[in-house]
Design a protein around this motif. Sequence first.
Motif, PDB file in Angstrom:
ATOM      1  N   GLY A  74       0.820  -1.209   0.000  1.00  0.00           N
ATOM      2  CA  GLY A  74       0.000   0.000   0.000  1.00  0.00           C
ATOM      3  C   GLY A  74       0.851   1.256   0.000  1.00  0.00           C
ATOM      4  N   GLY A  75       1.950   1.239   0.778  1.00  0.00           N
ATOM      5  CA  GLY A  75       2.832   2.406   0.825  1.00  0.00           C
ATOM      6  C   GLY A  75       3.508   2.668  -0.504  1.00  0.00           C
ATOM      7  N   VAL A  76       4.009   1.628  -1.131  1.00  0.00           N
ATOM      8  CA  VAL A  76       4.651   1.791  -2.438  1.00  0.00           C
ATOM      9  C   VAL A  76       3.642   2.315  -3.458  1.00  0.00           C
ATOM     10  CG1 VAL A  76       5.675   0.532  -4.375  1.00  0.00           C
ATOM     11  CG2 VAL A  76       6.450   0.079  -2.051  1.00  0.00           C
ATOM     12  N   MET A  77       2.429   1.741  -3.430  1.00  0.00           N
ATOM     13  CA  MET A  77       1.408   2.185  -4.376  1.00  0.00           C
ATOM     14  C   MET A  77       1.031   3.644  -4.131  1.00  0.00           C
ATOM     15  SD  MET A  77      -0.360   1.055  -6.983  1.00  0.00           S
ATOM     16  CE  MET A  77      -0.443  -0.719  -6.844  1.00  0.00           C
ATOM     17  N   ALA A  78       0.903   4.035  -2.866  1.00  0.00           N
ATOM     18  CA  ALA A  78       0.551   5.425  -2.546  1.00  0.00           C
ATOM     19  C   ALA A  78       1.651   6.381  -2.978  1.00  0.00           C
ATOM     20  CB  ALA A  78       0.282   5.548  -1.049  1.00  0.00           C
ATOM     21  N   ILE A  79       2.887   6.040  -2.655  1.00  0.00           N
ATOM     22  CA  ILE A  79       4.015   6.907  -3.031  1.00  0.00           C
ATOM     23  C   ILE A  79       4.118   7.019  -4.546  1.00  0.00           C
ATOM     24  CG2 ILE A  79       6.536   7.077  -3.000  1.00  0.00           C
ATOM     25  CD1 ILE A  79       6.429   5.800  -0.203  1.00  0.00           C
ATOM     26  N   TRP A  80       3.934   5.889  -5.224  1.00  0.00           N
ATOM     27  CA  TRP A  80       4.037   5.880  -6.687  1.00  0.00           C
ATOM     28  C   TRP A  80       2.928   6.735  -7.317  1.00  0.00           C
ATOM     29  CZ3 TRP A  80       7.267   4.611 -10.471  1.00  0.00           C
ATOM     30  CH2 TRP A  80       6.774   4.405 -11.750  1.00  0.00           C
ATOM     31  N   ALA A  81       1.695   6.554  -6.849  1.00  0.00           N
ATOM     32  CA  ALA A  81       0.596   7.343  -7.404  1.00  0.00           C
ATOM     33  C   ALA A  81       0.800   8.824  -7.109  1.00  0.00           C
ATOM     34  CB  ALA A  81      -0.736   6.862  -6.827  1.00  0.00           C
ATOM     35  N   GLY A  82       1.183   9.152  -5.861  1.00  0.00           N
ATOM     36  CA  GLY A  82       1.410  10.545  -5.501  1.00  0.00           C
ATOM     37  C   GLY A  82       2.560  11.150  -6.287  1.00  0.00           C
ATOM     38  N   ALA A  83       3.643  10.383  -6.505  1.00  0.00           N
ATOM     39  CA  ALA A  83       4.794  10.891  -7.243  1.00  0.00           C
ATOM     40  C   ALA A  83       4.431  11.205  -8.689  1.00  0.00           C
ATOM     41  CB  ALA A  83       5.923   9.861  -7.191  1.00  0.00           C
ATOM     42  N   ASN A  84       3.646  10.334  -9.316  1.00  0.00           N
ATOM     43  CA  ASN A  84       3.264  10.590 -10.705  1.00  0.00           C
ATOM     44  C   ASN A  84       2.348  11.802 -10.808  1.00  0.00           C
ATOM     45  OD1 ASN A  84       4.110   8.399 -12.857  1.00  0.00           O
ATOM     46  ND2 ASN A  84       3.804   7.312 -10.928  1.00  0.00           N
ATOM     47  N   LEU A  85       1.442  11.952  -9.854  1.00  0.00           N
ATOM     48  CA  LEU A  85       0.579  13.141  -9.858  1.00  0.00           C
ATOM     49  C   LEU A  85       1.405  14.414  -9.627  1.00  0.00           C
ATOM     50  CD1 LEU A  85      -2.486  11.821  -7.796  1.00  0.00           C
ATOM     51  CD2 LEU A  85      -2.481  12.454 -10.221  1.00  0.00           C
ATOM     52  N   PHE A 137       2.713  -4.380 -12.713  1.00  0.00           N
ATOM     53  CA  PHE A 137       1.811  -3.938 -13.782  1.00  0.00           C
ATOM     54  C   PHE A 137       0.777  -2.955 -13.240  1.00  0.00           C
ATOM     55  CE2 PHE A 137       3.094  -7.834 -16.202  1.00  0.00           C
ATOM     56  CZ  PHE A 137       3.476  -7.198 -17.361  1.00  0.00           C
ATOM     57  N   THR A 138       0.245  -3.253 -12.050  1.00  0.00           N
ATOM     58  CA  THR A 138      -0.748  -2.354 -11.454  1.00  0.00           C
ATOM     59  C   THR A 138      -0.142  -0.989 -11.173  1.00  0.00           C
ATOM     60  OG1 THR A 138      -1.824  -4.260 -10.416  1.00  0.00           O
ATOM     61  CG2 THR A 138      -2.391  -2.089  -9.572  1.00  0.00           C
ATOM     62  N   LEU A 139       1.102  -0.974 -10.670  1.00  0.00           N
ATOM     63  CA  LEU A 139       1.786   0.298 -10.411  1.00  0.00           C
ATOM     64  C   LEU A 139       1.905   1.132 -11.683  1.00  0.00           C
ATOM     65  CD1 LEU A 139       4.687  -0.857  -8.050  1.00  0.00           C
ATOM     66  CD2 LEU A 139       2.957   0.845  -7.487  1.00  0.00           C
ATOM     67  N   VAL A 140       2.342   0.480 -12.752  1.00  0.00           N
ATOM     68  CA  VAL A 140       2.550   1.212 -13.997  1.00  0.00           C
ATOM     69  C   VAL A 140       1.228   1.715 -14.554  1.00  0.00           C
ATOM     70  CG1 VAL A 140       3.350   1.022 -16.370  1.00  0.00           C
ATOM     71  CG2 VAL A 140       4.668  -0.026 -14.534  1.00  0.00           C
ATOM     72  N   VAL A 141       0.204   0.867 -14.531  1.00  0.00           N
ATOM     73  CA  VAL A 141      -1.100   1.285 -15.049  1.00  0.00           C
ATOM     74  C   VAL A 141      -1.654   2.439 -14.226  1.00  0.00           C
ATOM     75  CG1 VAL A 141      -3.493   0.569 -15.357  1.00  0.00           C
ATOM     76  CG2 VAL A 141      -1.647  -0.939 -16.087  1.00  0.00           C
ATOM     77  N   VAL A 142      -1.548   2.345 -12.888  1.00  0.00           N
ATOM     78  CA  VAL A 142      -1.989   3.451 -12.034  1.00  0.00           C
ATOM     79  C   VAL A 142      -1.197   4.706 -12.342  1.00  0.00           C
ATOM     80  CG1 VAL A 142      -2.001   4.288  -9.648  1.00  0.00           C
ATOM     81  CG2 VAL A 142      -2.884   2.015 -10.175  1.00  0.00           C
ATOM     82  N   GLY A 143       0.113   4.549 -12.547  1.00  0.00           N
ATOM     83  CA  GLY A 143       0.945   5.704 -12.879  1.00  0.00           C
ATOM     84  C   GLY A 143       0.539   6.340 -14.196  1.00  0.00           C
ATOM     85  N   ILE A 144       0.258   5.496 -15.197  1.00  0.00           N
ATOM     86  CA  ILE A 144      -0.156   6.027 -16.498  1.00  0.00           C
ATOM     87  C   ILE A 144      -1.485   6.763 -16.372  1.00  0.00           C
ATOM     88  CG2 ILE A 144      -0.948   5.352 -18.790  1.00  0.00           C
ATOM     89  CD1 ILE A 144       1.130   3.123 -18.737  1.00  0.00           C
ATOM     90  N   ILE A 202       5.350   3.844 -20.142  1.00  0.00           N
ATOM     91  CA  ILE A 202       5.037   2.805 -21.132  1.00  0.00           C
ATOM     92  C   ILE A 202       6.217   1.866 -21.301  1.00  0.00           C
ATOM     93  CG2 ILE A 202       4.498   2.396 -23.567  1.00  0.00           C
ATOM     94  CD1 ILE A 202       2.975   5.090 -23.510  1.00  0.00           C
ATOM     95  N   GLY A 203       7.421   2.406 -21.265  1.00  0.00           N
ATOM     96  CA  GLY A 203       8.613   1.562 -21.351  1.00  0.00           C
ATOM     97  C   GLY A 203       8.703   0.595 -20.180  1.00  0.00           C
ATOM     98  N   LEU A 204       8.347   1.079 -18.984  1.00  0.00           N
ATOM     99  CA  LEU A 204       8.346   0.190 -17.814  1.00  0.00           C
ATOM    100  C   LEU A 204       7.320  -0.932 -17.977  1.00  0.00           C
ATOM    101  CD1 LEU A 204       8.664   2.718 -14.832  1.00  0.00           C
ATOM    102  CD2 LEU A 204      10.354   1.032 -15.585  1.00  0.00           C
ATOM    103  N   PHE A 205       6.174  -0.587 -18.547  1.00  0.00           N
ATOM    104  CA  PHE A 205       5.143  -1.611 -18.759  1.00  0.00           C
ATOM    105  C   PHE A 205       5.656  -2.708 -19.691  1.00  0.00           C
ATOM    106  CE2 PHE A 205       1.538  -3.489 -20.892  1.00  0.00           C
ATOM    107  CZ  PHE A 205       0.609  -3.654 -19.883  1.00  0.00           C
ATOM    108  N   VAL A 206       6.312  -2.308 -20.782  1.00  0.00           N
ATOM    109  CA  VAL A 206       6.827  -3.296 -21.731  1.00  0.00           C
ATOM    110  C   VAL A 206       7.964  -4.092 -21.097  1.00  0.00           C
ATOM    111  CG1 VAL A 206       7.841  -3.635 -24.016  1.00  0.00           C
ATOM    112  CG2 VAL A 206       6.135  -1.836 -23.665  1.00  0.00           C
ATOM    113  N   LEU A 207       8.784  -3.421 -20.287  1.00  0.00           N
ATOM    114  CA  LEU A 207       9.877  -4.124 -19.615  1.00  0.00           C
ATOM    115  C   LEU A 207       9.335  -5.166 -18.634  1.00  0.00           C
ATOM    116  CD1 LEU A 207      12.962  -4.091 -19.602  1.00  0.00           C
ATOM    117  CD2 LEU A 207      12.857  -2.562 -17.618  1.00  0.00           C
TER     118      LEU A 207
END
Length: 992
Positions: free
Chosen positions: A68-79, A174-181, A215-220
């Motif tokens: 949850g923390g990684v997902m929150a930080i990742w979503a907040g960082a992309n925003l 994959f969920t992290l990248v999709v949420v980030g996108i 998108i590159g991370l998603f393909v990777l």
Amino acid sequence: MATRTPIPHINRRGRYVLGLLAGVIAFLTVAGWFVSLYTQYLWFDSVGYTRVFSTEIWTRVWMFVAIGGVMAIWAGANLFVAYRFRPDSVPHTPEQQSMERYRSLLEPRIGWWIAGVALIVGGFAGVSAQNRWQQYLLFANSREFGRTDPIFDVDAGFYVFELPFWQYLTGVGFTLVVVGIIAALGAHYLYGAVRMSGRGERITTAARVHLSILIGLFVLLKAVAYYLDRFALTLQENDVTNLTGGGYTEITALLPAKEILIVVAVMAAVAVVVFSNFYARSLLVPGMALGLVLLSAIAIGGIYPFAIKQIEVKPNVPQAEGDYVQHTIEGTLYGYALEGTVNDDEHKYNITVNGNADPNVVADDENTRPYLRLLDPSIVSDTFTQMQQAKGFHDFNGKLDIDRYTDADGNVRDYVVGVRELNPSKFNEDQQDWTVRHTRYTHGYGFVAAPTTRVVCDGRPYFVSGSLTNLSDEGDEAVDNECRAAKDFIDIERPEIYFGELNNDYAIVGIPDGSEPREYDRPAQGTTSEDGAEGDEKVQGEDTYVTYDGTGGVDVSSLWRRAVYAWEFGAMQFLLSDVFNENSKLLYDRNPRQRVEKVAPFLTVDSDPYPVVVDGRIKWVLDAYTSSASFPYSEVTDFGDSTSDSYSGQGTVNQSNKPVNYLRNSVKATVDAYDGTVELYEYDETDPILKVWNSAFGGIVQPRDETPEELVEHFRYPVDQFKLQRDVLQRFHVTDARTFIDATDVWEAPDDPTSSDGVAQPPYYVLAQLPEQDNPEFQLTTTFSPRQRSNALAGVLSGYYDADGNPVLNLYEIGASGSNLIESPAQVHQTLTGSQDVAEDLKLWNQEGSKVRFGNLLTLPLGNGILNVEPVYLERESASGGTGLPRLQKVMVSYGNLYAYENTLEDAIASLVAQYTGTPTPEDPEDPEEPGDEPEEPADEVSPEVKAALEKIDKAIADLRQAQSDGDFEAQGKALADLDAAMKEYDEAMGR
């Protein structure tokens, strides 16, 4: 100019009300969660397994915080990045003007909005992640199996413990990248960095860099998924052979395709980032790269394997798939602990039986015949209940159990056993009062046992333990000691049953010091058990009352704990009732299976716990399994379907439907019927899964050598594991891949011949000496028939424990001498019930108000033939219209091609011998005249007593038919009673 829709506003009072409601709901939700958590801790503390509770809770917390923390930080960082690199000015287009009001709303508190969205996303991710706590514990404590897969030569521990968690982490990626996108694209669009219309560039440089990296991370990550998919091929179903484990197509075509796709995905990921930002500076080339990945996946990963399958595999299945089928055969036999049975000549036997076998072998046998079981534990449960029911709420489980004890003569014999439990569903209206239900009627009483081979008093069991001393014969005169033992041969110090299969109500026990007992225990006359061996008791009228004196239970003497449980159970009586005192304890979660599943959540508990007496105490014994669905090249089966039979839901628990391809009976668990103490003993000392779990939970499973010797004597081959092995052996008794693929030697487990529902026949415990055994063994047996030939017998499976307590599984493949058909249990039952004598009795007995019930059909190889024994019970409806009392009436026996139908097993065997030798039976004497003898005057063929009885039978049948024709139920009941009395009179006249 576009008209803006005003944003609705709520006045200050409305905001206060909504805030208050939201606060109350949040408080109640959080408070309820903490109350539940606290009561769980109290329960675990009462059973001594707080380490299990803390390990689970902290692992869940760790998973929630980490993911949850990684997902929150990742979503907040992309925003934040999208907001930080927003354009200085917004294009003046209608599209962007419509966004202005939203920007105006967010801008003043943009930091709070970003944090709020991040926390919500992280919260959902954390809630989902914490459910993976068991998967994480396996990963964190993984170890080697010592057995590798045949394709990659990787230890099976990687597949069972690590691969599932790596696949989960890939999914999280994959969920992290999709949420980030989604977050980045939404923020960039909101602030004009990405737009759908207008002149010039429709995406800013910052937005292009940001999105291209994502998108590159998603393909990777797709390349990582392809890498893990390689190993998953060993777990994939081969749709050519319908077996688990990759076949020719998967290994020779799909595996190389995955490896090529890894390279393609990595190149595409690099291309997306490089060409988007350093060369073309557009998304055209990255789009082409993604298209290349998609086309490669379709062509290389789809079309090419499909072509290989159609061209090379399907026309030559045995040649192409042979090696891979062999891998699955070997992996499956290991996964289900069948290697020693199928591949070892010491446990797999070919026996030839004769359709004209000599029944004198049965008559002279001393190792199987004396132990042939006549009592069916699923039928005599009703007899136990009606004859051993002290109160209306006393009950026995729908299926009793079979166990062995040493009798007074020092001989080991098997017994039908059960405990007299309290069944709250049978409380009358007066007993539903909260105080009465939870403080007075708290427990059952007594361990009741009867030899499986002995029937007395008109077809009833002979009770040798726990029998009520005031037991009566249908309300008439007291039953003498011919119908029950005067004293138990099993010493029991604590006959009270506070923890059992039928009663999961909570109970409040304990009284103030010096007070009189208030818990109902038993009738004042007691039972043949040693009554009142420990503790104080009080006799009041016809009843005896006691007080619980065990160590189990949660202390609820304090007001705080009573308030907590009042919330938990939704019962204000915890706060208002005066039954509580300084010694009060709360007993709940009293079902043995439930208790073991809570203290060992990693175990699958057998569907059929059974009670034993160890050191004077009644204990429930439960077989418990470790399992996995990730063992390479082992056939996956459904645990619920494989273990379902005619007993399921009728005295045994229906197991949940879950896939398994590895199973071990690793633990023997016990639950004390008096105080609920749970003990876990290691049984399989080689099982890596148990070692991993035991390490994760701090050693809650005791070593095997610490198991009490008296308890070991009662261990029996586990039922559900046996059923699963039976299911697997229907195909996997064949070890040659070519024969396996041709499916020319496939078996099936028989349907229960006594049931019309088409459900599987349950395996039966018997005490017998089968071929190649040195002594009678207490074993679990079942049979097989060839598929599509349910009338023939193909094999017999037997499971038991040897003198050292190790499991032994023997498979007997049955062959017939000559062209004789060896009949299956279903065919034997059909033949027996179709004979004239049996059919006439069935027609007579299956009248309204009575019915015939067929007992367990035992099928055992003995001598050079197959012995089948099936008891026949008659159950007449009770006077009140309830369940009748099943009584053994007849015994059906077959051996070779001979059949018998008699009152007793001994008579039936004697009939077989008489048919084989051509000599008359004692019931049908013949005295052939010698030549020259003067003929004697013919004697009366029927005695007056028999004639009188037959006349009464005829009259009763006529009365019954007339009553049925008139619809007079009262007359029908009287006619049935007259018929029952006439039948008894007839049996007595015939000397039966």
